[in-house]
Design a protein around this motif. Sequence first.
Motif, PDB file in Angstrom:
ATOM      1  N   CYS A  45       0.568  -1.158  -0.032  1.00  0.00           N
ATOM      2  CA  CYS A  45      -0.185  -0.052  -0.093  1.00  0.00           C
ATOM      3  C   CYS A  45       0.953   1.335   0.162  1.00  0.00           C
ATOM      4  O   CYS A  45       1.989   1.248   0.649  1.00  0.00           O
ATOM      5  CB  CYS A  45      -0.974  -0.001   1.138  1.00  0.00           C
ATOM      6  SG  CYS A  45      -2.030   1.446   1.387  1.00  0.00           S
ATOM      7  N   ASN A  47       0.066   4.026   1.012  1.00  0.00           N
ATOM      8  CA  ASN A  47      -0.228   4.760   2.198  1.00  0.00           C
ATOM      9  C   ASN A  47       0.826   4.551   3.519  1.00  0.00           C
ATOM     10  O   ASN A  47       0.761   3.334   3.727  1.00  0.00           O
ATOM     11  CB  ASN A  47      -1.654   4.734   2.632  1.00  0.00           C
ATOM     12  CG  ASN A  47      -2.046   5.588   3.950  1.00  0.00           C
ATOM     13  OD1 ASN A  47      -1.281   6.138   4.394  1.00  0.00           O
ATOM     14  ND2 ASN A  47      -3.391   5.597   4.289  1.00  0.00           N
ATOM     15  N   CYS A  50       0.080   2.854   6.320  1.00  0.00           N
ATOM     16  CA  CYS A  50      -0.606   1.536   6.230  1.00  0.00           C
ATOM     17  C   CYS A  50       0.520   0.590   5.807  1.00  0.00           C
ATOM     18  O   CYS A  50       0.992  -0.323   6.588  1.00  0.00           O
ATOM     19  CB  CYS A  50      -1.950   1.580   5.185  1.00  0.00           C
ATOM     20  SG  CYS A  50      -2.405  -0.075   4.658  1.00  0.00           S
ATOM     21  N   CYS A  79      -7.178  -0.054  -1.309  1.00  0.00           N
ATOM     22  CA  CYS A  79      -6.509  -0.815  -0.484  1.00  0.00           C
ATOM     23  C   CYS A  79      -7.546  -1.323   0.583  1.00  0.00           C
ATOM     24  O   CYS A  79      -8.524  -0.484   0.896  1.00  0.00           O
ATOM     25  CB  CYS A  79      -5.390  -0.136   0.407  1.00  0.00           C
ATOM     26  SG  CYS A  79      -4.852  -0.918   1.913  1.00  0.00           S
ATOM     27  N   HIS A  81      -7.325  -2.336   3.371  1.00  0.00           N
ATOM     28  CA  HIS A  81      -6.982  -2.411   4.558  1.00  0.00           C
ATOM     29  C   HIS A  81      -7.224  -0.999   5.197  1.00  0.00           C
ATOM     30  O   HIS A  81      -7.849  -0.668   6.179  1.00  0.00           O
ATOM     31  CB  HIS A  81      -5.367  -2.541   5.183  1.00  0.00           C
ATOM     32  CG  HIS A  81      -5.185  -3.850   4.498  1.00  0.00           C
ATOM     33  ND1 HIS A  81      -5.607  -5.198   4.940  1.00  0.00           N
ATOM     34  CD2 HIS A  81      -4.162  -4.333   3.363  1.00  0.00           C
ATOM     35  CE1 HIS A  81      -4.689  -6.184   4.368  1.00  0.00           C
ATOM     36  NE2 HIS A  81      -4.025  -5.452   3.210  1.00  0.00           N
ATOM     37  N   CYS A  82      -6.872   0.175   4.528  1.00  0.00           N
ATOM     38  CA  CYS A  82      -6.858   1.452   4.798  1.00  0.00           C
ATOM     39  C   CYS A  82      -8.096   2.308   3.914  1.00  0.00           C
ATOM     40  O   CYS A  82      -8.390   3.546   4.316  1.00  0.00           O
ATOM     41  CB  CYS A  82      -5.624   2.472   5.019  1.00  0.00           C
ATOM     42  SG  CYS A  82      -4.855   2.359   3.344  1.00  0.00           S
TER      43      CYS A  82
HETATM   44 ZN   LIG Z   1      -3.457   0.462   2.889  1.00  0.00          ZN
END
Ligand SMILES: [Zn+2]
Length: 105
Positions: A45, A47, A50, A79, A81-82
């Motif tokens: 990612c 980010n 992240c 993503c 996850h985030c």
């Molecule tokens: Zn992420």
Amino acid sequence: MAIKRPSKSLGTPVRRPVTSPGLRHVEVRLPHQMVPEDLYLGWLCKNRSCGRVIAIALTQAGSKPASAESEDQLAAIKCPHCGDEDLYRWSARSEHKYTMRSAGT
Ligand SMILES: [Zn+2]
């Protein structure tokens, strides 16, 4: 007295296609489909807070290998996850280990 002319409408709105043809659609794994400490093919990612693995979801078994001409396409990937969406280069994908904890050091 000025002659009142009908105002010409020059600003006709140009409709743009929502999807740009250069981007490929990539299915990604959801976090609960991933096992920590396993290797996944994908990207990290972008980010920085992240930085976890965005794993490409495997398409149906027996799918055709990606042709060479599509190797350098960009993919807009969100993503899992985030939730950040960014562009990733298809040819830049590689295997990454999925870790639950964020890279703290
Ligand atoms: Zn992420």
